[in-house]
Design a protein around this motif. Structure first.
Motif, mmCIF file in Angstrom:
data_model
loop_
_atom_site.group_PDB
_atom_site.id
_atom_site.type_symbol
_atom_site.label_atom_id
_atom_site.label_comp_id
_atom_site.label_asym_id
_atom_site.label_seq_id
_atom_site.Cartn_x
_atom_site.Cartn_y
_atom_site.Cartn_z
ATOM 1 N N MET A 1 0.837 -1.181 0.000
ATOM 2 C CA MET A 1 0.000 0.000 0.000
ATOM 3 C C MET A 1 0.883 1.247 0.000
ATOM 4 N N ILE A 2 0.542 2.212 -0.833
ATOM 5 C CA ILE A 2 1.326 3.442 -0.962
ATOM 6 C C ILE A 2 0.731 4.516 -0.056
ATOM 7 N N THR A 3 1.593 5.091 0.811
ATOM 8 C CA THR A 3 1.192 6.171 1.717
ATOM 9 C C THR A 3 2.315 7.201 1.784
ATOM 10 N N THR A 4 1.990 8.363 2.330
ATOM 11 C CA THR A 4 3.015 9.386 2.563
ATOM 12 C C THR A 4 3.149 9.600 4.060
ATOM 13 N N ARG A 5 4.347 10.040 4.441
ATOM 14 C CA ARG A 5 4.584 10.391 5.829
ATOM 15 C C ARG A 5 5.796 11.298 5.911
ATOM 16 N N LYS A 6 5.923 11.928 7.061
ATOM 17 C CA LYS A 6 7.096 12.746 7.342
ATOM 18 C C LYS A 6 8.295 11.813 7.466
ATOM 19 N N ALA A 7 9.421 12.202 6.882
ATOM 20 C CA ALA A 7 10.635 11.399 6.961
ATOM 21 C C ALA A 7 11.163 11.384 8.388
ATOM 22 N N THR A 8 11.803 10.301 8.759
ATOM 23 C CA THR A 8 12.434 10.161 10.079
ATOM 24 C C THR A 8 13.918 9.881 9.886
ATOM 25 N N LEU A 9 14.654 9.950 10.976
ATOM 26 C CA LEU A 9 16.083 9.654 10.909
ATOM 27 C C LEU A 9 16.332 8.205 10.488
ATOM 28 N N GLU A 10 15.385 7.321 10.738
ATOM 29 C CA GLU A 10 15.523 5.935 10.290
ATOM 30 C C GLU A 10 15.536 5.826 8.769
ATOM 31 N N ASP A 11 14.979 6.820 8.086
ATOM 32 C CA ASP A 11 14.957 6.836 6.618
ATOM 33 C C ASP A 11 16.278 7.332 6.023
ATOM 34 N N ASP A 51 11.320 24.353 10.101
ATOM 35 C CA ASP A 51 10.840 25.096 8.936
ATOM 36 C C ASP A 51 11.033 24.337 7.626
ATOM 37 N N ILE A 52 11.288 23.027 7.737
ATOM 38 C CA ILE A 52 11.431 22.158 6.558
ATOM 39 C C ILE A 52 10.612 20.900 6.798
ATOM 40 N N GLU A 53 9.890 20.491 5.775
ATOM 41 C CA GLU A 53 9.142 19.240 5.839
ATOM 42 C C GLU A 53 9.716 18.294 4.783
ATOM 43 N N VAL A 54 10.270 17.180 5.223
ATOM 44 C CA VAL A 54 10.763 16.152 4.309
ATOM 45 C C VAL A 54 9.713 15.048 4.286
ATOM 46 N N ILE A 55 9.231 14.743 3.107
ATOM 47 C CA ILE A 55 8.174 13.762 2.909
ATOM 48 C C ILE A 55 8.754 12.535 2.215
ATOM 49 N N VAL A 56 8.296 11.365 2.616
ATOM 50 C CA VAL A 56 8.594 10.146 1.862
ATOM 51 C C VAL A 56 7.277 9.483 1.489
ATOM 52 N N VAL A 57 7.285 8.886 0.327
ATOM 53 C CA VAL A 57 6.196 8.002 -0.072
ATOM 54 C C VAL A 57 6.726 6.604 0.183
ATOM 55 N N VAL A 58 5.925 5.814 0.887
ATOM 56 C CA VAL A 58 6.342 4.449 1.200
ATOM 57 C C VAL A 58 5.393 3.458 0.539
ATOM 58 N N ASP A 59 5.969 2.366 0.091
ATOM 59 C CA ASP A 59 5.212 1.250 -0.467
ATOM 60 C C ASP A 59 5.581 0.037 0.374
ATOM 61 N N ASN A 60 4.626 -0.479 1.125
ATOM 62 C CA ASN A 60 4.879 -1.586 2.055
ATOM 63 C C ASN A 60 6.050 -1.268 2.992
ATOM 64 N N ASP A 61 5.995 -0.089 3.600
ATOM 65 C CA ASP A 61 6.967 0.380 4.589
ATOM 66 C C ASP A 61 8.345 0.715 4.022
ATOM 67 N N MET A 62 8.532 0.661 2.723
ATOM 68 C CA MET A 62 9.818 0.987 2.107
ATOM 69 C C MET A 62 9.712 2.317 1.370
ATOM 70 N N PRO A 63 10.555 3.328 1.722
ATOM 71 C CA PRO A 63 10.518 4.599 0.997
ATOM 72 C C PRO A 63 10.841 4.403 -0.493
ATOM 73 N N VAL A 64 9.979 4.979 -1.340
ATOM 74 C CA VAL A 64 10.168 4.874 -2.787
ATOM 75 C C VAL A 64 10.236 6.251 -3.444
ATOM 76 N N SER A 65 9.996 7.304 -2.664
ATOM 77 C CA SER A 65 9.996 8.653 -3.223
ATOM 78 C C SER A 65 10.216 9.660 -2.101
ATOM 79 N N SER A 66 10.713 10.834 -2.486
ATOM 80 C CA SER A 66 10.981 11.872 -1.485
ATOM 81 C C SER A 66 10.758 13.257 -2.071
ATOM 82 N N GLY A 67 10.706 14.220 -1.179
ATOM 83 C CA GLY A 67 10.633 15.625 -1.542
ATOM 84 C C GLY A 67 10.663 16.441 -0.273
#
Length: 155
Positions: A1-11, A51-67
């Motif tokens: 499943m594809i979802t977005t979330r705020k990036a973490t240091l684990e990423d 003042d910065i938002e780093v977003i990742v798109v994850v597919d089955n808990d694996m980051p596949v995209s960023s911005g």
């Protein structure tokens, strides 16, 4: 499943790989980039910044995209007191052509609007037609062309 979330240091390890892929893709557009390994961003600091938002798109808990979007104070001659700058846009080859960039941009737009900011800018190489088309689909318009010359090549 594809979802977005705020990036973490684990990423961070995956995001550092994304950054190198971005640089690899942009090298043909910019002869002024150093040949050795370089870095555009301090991704760890970006993740931790307010003042910065780093977003990742994850597919089955694996980051596949960023911005990312960062809040910027413009020069005094602009009509707005703050704007958002987008960057670090990357999508894994296996997930391209599926509207992922649009998901990233929309997530960043939502964050930007939550900050009551309405002006958004980004930079893209003029020869990067694919990226330009993707940004135009997201509503961006061409605004300014940055030009350069290497005086060693001028007689």
């Amino acid at each position: 499943m594809i979802t977005t979330r705020k990036a973490t240091l684990e990423d961070l390890p995956v995001l550092l790989e994304f950054e190198q892929e971005i640089i690899k893709a942009e090298r043909p557009f910019d002869v002024t980039l150093k040949e050795e390994k370089i870095s555009y961003y301090d991704i760890k600091a970006m993740i931790l910044a307010d003042d910065i938002e780093v977003i990742v798109v994850v597919d089955n808990d694996m980051p596949v995209s960023s911005g990312y979007a960062s809040i910027v104070t413009p020069k005094k001659y602009f009509k707005f007191d703050k704007f958002a700058y987008l960057g670090f846009m990357y999508t894994s080859p296996s997930h391209r052509g599926r509207g992922i960039n649009k998901i990233v941009v929309q997530a960043l737009f939502d964050w930007i609007k939550s900050k009551k900011i309405h002006e958004v800018r980004l930079d893209v190489y003029t020869e990067n037609i694919g990226a330009i088309k993707a940004y135009e689909k997201a509503g961006f318009k061409k605004n300014l062309l940055n030009m350069r010359v290497d005086l060693r090549n001028i007689l």
